[in-house]
Write a protein that holds these residues in place. Structure first.
Motif: not given
Length: 75
Positions: A6-9, A17-23, A31-40
């Protein structure tokens, strides 16, 4: 989904923090383009968290009751 997936904002929307890289062949989630909507939603509903996912399990669980306006997960 694991915490490291997960991303943590912060309260102002910056990435803490951002997701760990996977193989290969996995691509890192963006990270979602809707982050401002989710923050509201987070602010207005006094939520403890907002989790946004298009994972198969997330989509399937919302289909249990397609007319519901929300899905709540409780521990």
């Amino acid at each position: 989904m694991e915490p490291e997936d997960m991303y943590v904002l912060s309260d102002n929307g910056s990435v803490l923090s951002a997701p760990s890289p996977k193989p290969y062949p996995h691509k890192p989630p963006k990270c979602t383009d809707c982050d401002s909507l989710f923050m509201k939603a987070y602010e207005k509903r006094d939520a403890g968290a907002v989790i946004h996912s298009h994972g198969m399990e997330s989509c399937l669980v919302t289909m249990i009751n397609p007319f519901s306006k929300e899905f709540r997960a409780c521990s």
